[in-house]
Design a protein around this motif. Structure first.
Motif, PDB file in Angstrom:
ATOM      1  N   ARG A  69       6.474  -7.722 -11.929  1.00 23.11           N
ATOM      2  CA  ARG A  69       7.858  -8.187 -11.840  1.00 23.11           C
ATOM      3  C   ARG A  69       8.136  -9.170 -12.974  1.00 23.11           C
ATOM      4  O   ARG A  69       7.220  -9.610 -13.688  1.00 23.11           O
ATOM      5  CB  ARG A  69       8.101  -8.840 -10.487  1.00 23.11           C
ATOM      6  N   ARG A  70       9.400  -9.551 -13.131  1.00 23.98           N
ATOM      7  CA  ARG A  70       9.818 -10.376 -14.261  1.00 23.98           C
ATOM      8  C   ARG A  70       9.177 -11.760 -14.224  1.00 23.98           C
ATOM      9  O   ARG A  70       8.715 -12.269 -15.255  1.00 23.98           O
ATOM     10  CB  ARG A  70      11.346 -10.513 -14.273  1.00 23.98           C
ATOM     11  N   ASP A  71       9.144 -12.432 -13.067  1.00 21.28           N
ATOM     12  CA  ASP A  71       8.478 -13.728 -12.973  1.00 21.28           C
ATOM     13  C   ASP A  71       6.989 -13.467 -12.767  1.00 21.28           C
ATOM     14  O   ASP A  71       6.479 -13.429 -11.661  1.00 21.28           O
ATOM     15  CB  ASP A  71       9.078 -14.587 -11.857  1.00 21.28           C
ATOM     16  N   CYS A  72       6.306 -13.279 -13.893  1.00 23.29           N
ATOM     17  CA  CYS A  72       4.987 -12.653 -13.899  1.00 23.29           C
ATOM     18  C   CYS A  72       3.829 -13.627 -14.051  1.00 23.29           C
ATOM     19  O   CYS A  72       2.673 -13.193 -14.170  1.00 23.29           O
ATOM     20  CB  CYS A  72       4.923 -11.599 -14.999  1.00 23.29           C
ATOM     21  N   ALA A  73       4.060 -14.922 -14.021  1.00 24.68           N
ATOM     22  CA  ALA A  73       2.960 -15.876 -14.155  1.00 24.68           C
ATOM     23  C   ALA A  73       1.945 -15.721 -13.035  1.00 24.68           C
ATOM     24  O   ALA A  73       0.761 -16.039 -13.198  1.00 24.68           O
ATOM     25  CB  ALA A  73       3.502 -17.299 -14.186  1.00 24.68           C
TER      26      ALA A  73
ATOM     27  N   THR B  57       4.474   2.515 -13.847  1.00 26.56           N
ATOM     28  CA  THR B  57       4.577   3.861 -13.293  1.00 26.56           C
ATOM     29  C   THR B  57       5.848   4.570 -13.745  1.00 26.56           C
ATOM     30  O   THR B  57       5.866   5.802 -13.816  1.00 26.56           O
ATOM     31  CB  THR B  57       4.525   3.834 -11.760  1.00 26.56           C
ATOM     32  N   HIS B  58       6.906   3.803 -14.042  1.00 17.63           N
ATOM     33  CA  HIS B  58       8.162   4.422 -14.462  1.00 17.63           C
ATOM     34  C   HIS B  58       9.133   3.328 -14.882  1.00 17.63           C
ATOM     35  O   HIS B  58       8.866   2.140 -14.721  1.00 17.63           O
ATOM     36  CB  HIS B  58       8.775   5.261 -13.328  1.00 17.63           C
ATOM     37  N   ARG B  59      10.266   3.746 -15.425  1.00 15.45           N
ATOM     38  CA  ARG B  59      11.338   2.821 -15.767  1.00 15.45           C
ATOM     39  C   ARG B  59      12.080   2.482 -14.475  1.00 15.45           C
ATOM     40  O   ARG B  59      12.802   3.291 -13.913  1.00 15.45           O
ATOM     41  CB  ARG B  59      12.285   3.481 -16.764  1.00 15.45           C
ATOM     42  N   ASN B  60      11.892   1.264 -14.022  1.00 16.05           N
ATOM     43  CA  ASN B  60      12.485   0.848 -12.749  1.00 16.05           C
ATOM     44  C   ASN B  60      14.002   0.737 -12.850  1.00 16.05           C
ATOM     45  O   ASN B  60      14.547   0.363 -13.891  1.00 16.05           O
ATOM     46  CB  ASN B  60      11.908  -0.503 -12.309  1.00 16.05           C
ATOM     47  N   GLU B  61      14.665   1.029 -11.739  1.00 17.78           N
ATOM     48  CA  GLU B  61      16.117   0.908 -11.641  1.00 17.78           C
ATOM     49  C   GLU B  61      16.539  -0.318 -10.843  1.00 17.78           C
ATOM     50  O   GLU B  61      17.686  -0.745 -10.946  1.00 17.78           O
ATOM     51  CB  GLU B  61      16.718   2.157 -10.965  1.00 17.78           C
ATOM     52  N   ASP B  62      15.629  -0.867 -10.041  1.00 20.25           N
ATOM     53  CA  ASP B  62      16.032  -1.895  -9.079  1.00 20.25           C
ATOM     54  C   ASP B  62      15.492  -3.283  -9.391  1.00 20.25           C
ATOM     55  O   ASP B  62      15.757  -4.218  -8.651  1.00 20.25           O
ATOM     56  CB  ASP B  62      15.606  -1.483  -7.659  1.00 20.25           C
ATOM     57  N   LEU B  63      14.743  -3.437 -10.485  1.00 23.30           N
ATOM     58  CA  LEU B  63      14.251  -4.761 -10.870  1.00 23.30           C
ATOM     59  C   LEU B  63      13.890  -4.751 -12.346  1.00 23.30           C
ATOM     60  O   LEU B  63      13.684  -3.690 -12.941  1.00 23.30           O
ATOM     61  CB  LEU B  63      13.036  -5.164 -10.039  1.00 23.30           C
ATOM     62  N   VAL B  64      13.818  -5.945 -12.913  1.00 23.19           N
ATOM     63  CA  VAL B  64      13.424  -6.079 -14.314  1.00 23.19           C
ATOM     64  C   VAL B  64      11.901  -6.107 -14.399  1.00 23.19           C
ATOM     65  O   VAL B  64      11.244  -6.887 -13.714  1.00 23.19           O
ATOM     66  CB  VAL B  64      13.990  -7.364 -14.935  1.00 23.19           C
ATOM     67  N   SER B  65      11.346  -5.258 -15.234  1.00 23.56           N
ATOM     68  CA  SER B  65       9.904  -5.245 -15.441  1.00 23.56           C
ATOM     69  C   SER B  65       9.455  -6.524 -16.148  1.00 23.56           C
ATOM     70  O   SER B  65      10.104  -7.000 -17.083  1.00 23.56           O
ATOM     71  CB  SER B  65       9.503  -4.032 -16.284  1.00 23.56           C
ATOM     72  N   GLY B  66       8.319  -7.038 -15.708  1.00 24.14           N
ATOM     73  CA  GLY B  66       7.727  -8.193 -16.380  1.00 24.14           C
ATOM     74  C   GLY B  66       6.709  -7.796 -17.429  1.00 24.14           C
ATOM     75  O   GLY B  66       6.061  -8.677 -18.016  1.00 24.14           O
ATOM     76  N   ALA B  67       6.574  -6.498 -17.704  1.00 17.80           N
ATOM     77  CA  ALA B  67       5.531  -6.030 -18.611  1.00 17.80           C
ATOM     78  C   ALA B  67       5.617  -6.655 -20.003  1.00 17.80           C
ATOM     79  O   ALA B  67       4.605  -7.142 -20.530  1.00 17.80           O
ATOM     80  CB  ALA B  67       5.551  -4.507 -18.704  1.00 17.80           C
TER      81      ALA B  67
ATOM     82  N   SER C 292      14.040 -10.444 -21.126  1.00 21.28           N
ATOM     83  CA  SER C 292      13.593 -11.768 -21.579  1.00 21.28           C
ATOM     84  C   SER C 292      12.757 -12.445 -20.500  1.00 21.28           C
ATOM     85  O   SER C 292      12.730 -12.023 -19.335  1.00 21.28           O
ATOM     86  CB  SER C 292      14.805 -12.638 -21.922  1.00 21.28           C
ATOM     87  N   ALA C 293      12.084 -13.510 -20.881  1.00 12.34           N
ATOM     88  CA  ALA C 293      11.291 -14.286 -19.929  1.00 12.34           C
ATOM     89  C   ALA C 293      12.210 -14.957 -18.914  1.00 12.34           C
ATOM     90  O   ALA C 293      13.367 -15.276 -19.219  1.00 12.34           O
ATOM     91  CB  ALA C 293      10.468 -15.339 -20.664  1.00 12.34           C
ATOM     92  N   PRO C 294      11.731 -15.189 -17.697  1.00 13.75           N
ATOM     93  CA  PRO C 294      12.547 -15.867 -16.688  1.00 13.75           C
ATOM     94  C   PRO C 294      12.718 -17.338 -17.030  1.00 13.75           C
ATOM     95  O   PRO C 294      12.007 -17.876 -17.894  1.00 13.75           O
ATOM     96  CB  PRO C 294      11.733 -15.687 -15.409  1.00 13.75           C
ATOM     97  N   PRO C 295      13.651 -18.030 -16.369  1.00  5.04           N
ATOM     98  CA  PRO C 295      13.814 -19.466 -16.618  1.00  5.04           C
ATOM     99  C   PRO C 295      12.516 -20.213 -16.336  1.00  5.04           C
ATOM    100  O   PRO C 295      11.766 -19.846 -15.417  1.00  5.04           O
ATOM    101  CB  PRO C 295      14.909 -19.875 -15.630  1.00  5.04           C
TER     102      PRO C 295
END
Length: 449
Positions: free
Chosen positions: A30-34, A53-63, A243-246
């Motif tokens: 997930r985006r907040d990936c720490a 696994t795929h391009r998610n539609e429901d959340l921002v990837s943290g990759a 982008s990185a989360p706050p």
């Protein structure tokens, strides 16, 4: 060896950290990936691979963010539409060593064209897969939706059927690790369990009981799914890289004067529905903190500014986490203190609640009144109140224009929760003749069984 599931509340998103021999891989971060880096370091592991696994539609990837933090390689499936700019393409049969473990990529299109599953093998026992990260192809009790390519509906449903046969061929001993659990918008029939095997799913998953390809395609084509507007934002960010989360996941605290002067696009009251209905600041919509992931993306658009109204600081922090994960995080601040403000004479608005008897009385012939059912289409197809009108709660984001502000609307759903969200949105659009059917369809059934 380590295999840990990291669950993201609200989205019912499941990601994984798997490690062996000092190395680790993260699947669908997930985006907040720490959190992945912290857990890996605590276990003495270095993250070397990030697998999507795929391009998610429901959340921002943290990759892309996690790759910048660790130097790990990001792997993603073939994408014929647009290349994933932050990833290396993985293809069917590619293998990745993680200490004693081996991860093998499997092309499993259908949910999306770029979909991959990752089969997990222990090289000390190499004959059969230990597990498989199924992404959104197979869930516990359900399979992935196939409505993202409307011009190719039959084709992609058939592709998913073929991909599921490929997963089943891994063997009944294989543990499945899906990307979502019950409550996710990516499937409607998921079991509450988040653990299963290929063998258990083969015997019990209703969609896997369909062995005729044409029958499966017909069923998938006729499914009803909703696509909130923010899906398009997620798709774009998960191609370009978000982008990185706050750095601080807590909104700036606002005074009542600052809240009044902030001129945001949305005042969002994240308190419980009954608290909102009892008294809220004029112009505020209702979006309880645990419903933000499901409904914020319907009503808040990319870049629009938000001020939050909460019962306490913990609600503010939780709300910001949910919004960050779907990139709707232009939050100027948060206010706590509705009850003290009311005690000082600040004007509040209320949304009345009515019961079954009153609904029945109005159905008998009330003038200028509509009972508005905001449940989804599948729920309404199973049971509906004669004389009610239907608009799904999320679709009120635009369809509120179809309604007459001079009419009186009673909002209903299954219990009253989504009805409060709907009433709050209409109130924020200037509707004044509103109330909520408390208990909604549950109360109606209890009175008429």
């Amino acid at each position: 060896m380590l295999l840990e599931k990291i669950k993201t509340p609200g989205l019912s998103h499941l990601s994984y950290l798997v490690g062996s021999g000092g190395q680790a891989a993260v699947i669908d971060p997930r985006r907040d990936c720490a959190i992945y880096l912290e857990k890996a370091r605590a276990a003495g592991l270095e993250i070397t691979h990030i697998l999507e696994t795929h391009r998610n539609e429901d959340l921002v990837s943290g990759a892309p963010v996690l790759a910048g933090m660790t130097g790990a390689k990001v792997l993603h499936g073939p994408n014929p539409e647009r290349p994933i700019v932050y990833a290396t393409t993985a293809r069917d049969g590619d293998c990745y060593a993680i200490g004693q473990l081996e991860i093998r990529a499997m092309e499993t299109p259908g949910h999306t064209d770029d979909h991959l599953a990752y089969a997990l093998f222990d090289t000390a026992y190499p004959d059969k897969a230990v597990g498989v990260f199924t992404g959104d192809a197979m869930f516990v009790g359900d399979v992935g939706r196939t409505d993202f390519y409307p011009d190719r509906r039959e084709e992609v449903a058939g592709l998913l059927f073929d991909s599921l046969r490929k997963l089943l061929a891994l063997g009944d001993q294989t543990i499945i690790y899906p990307a979502h659990g019950a409550g996710s918008v990516c499937g409607s029939g998921m079991a509450d369990r988040e653990f299963s095997t290929i063998g258990h799913e083969r015997l019990n998953n209703p969609r896997l009981q369909i062995t005729d390809r044409d029958e499966f395609i017909r069923l998938k084509v006729n499914e009803n799914h909703y696509q909130p507007p923010y899906f398009r934002l997620m798709e774009r960010l998960n191609v370009e890289g978000g982008s990185a989360p706050p750095p601080v996941m807590r909104p700036r605290r606002l005074s009542l004067a600052q809240l009044r002067d902030c001129k945001v696009d949305h005042l969002v009251d994240i308190r419980e529905p009954m608290a909102y209905a009892s008294g809220h600041l004029p112009g505020a919509m209702s979006l309880p903190v645990d419903m933000i992931s499901a409904f914020a993306g319907w009503f808040i658009r990319e870049g629009e500014s938000v001020a939050l109204i909460a019962s306490d600081e913990d609600q503010l922090a939780a709300a910001l986490e949910h919004l960050v994960r779907i990139a709707l995080d232009n939050v100027v601040g948060g206010y706590v203190g509705v009850v003290p403000a009311a005690a000082k004479g600040v004007t509040m608005q209320q949304t009345p609640m009515i019961d079954t008897d009153e609904v029945e009385n109005r159905l008998g012939g009330a003038e200028g009144w509509t009972l508005l059912d905001v449940r989804d289409a599948d729920e309404r197809a199973k049971s509906a109140i004669d004389g009610s009108h239907h608009i799904y709660v999320g679709q009120l984001n635009d369809r509120w224009h179809e309604l007459d502000k001079k009419r009186h609307y009673t909002l209903m759903c299954a219990s009253g929760m989504r009805a409060t969200v709907a009433a709050g949105w209409l109130a924020s659009r200037g509707f004044e003749k509103l109330d909520i059917y408390l208990g909604s369809m549950g109360a109606w059934k209890a009175a008429h069984d």
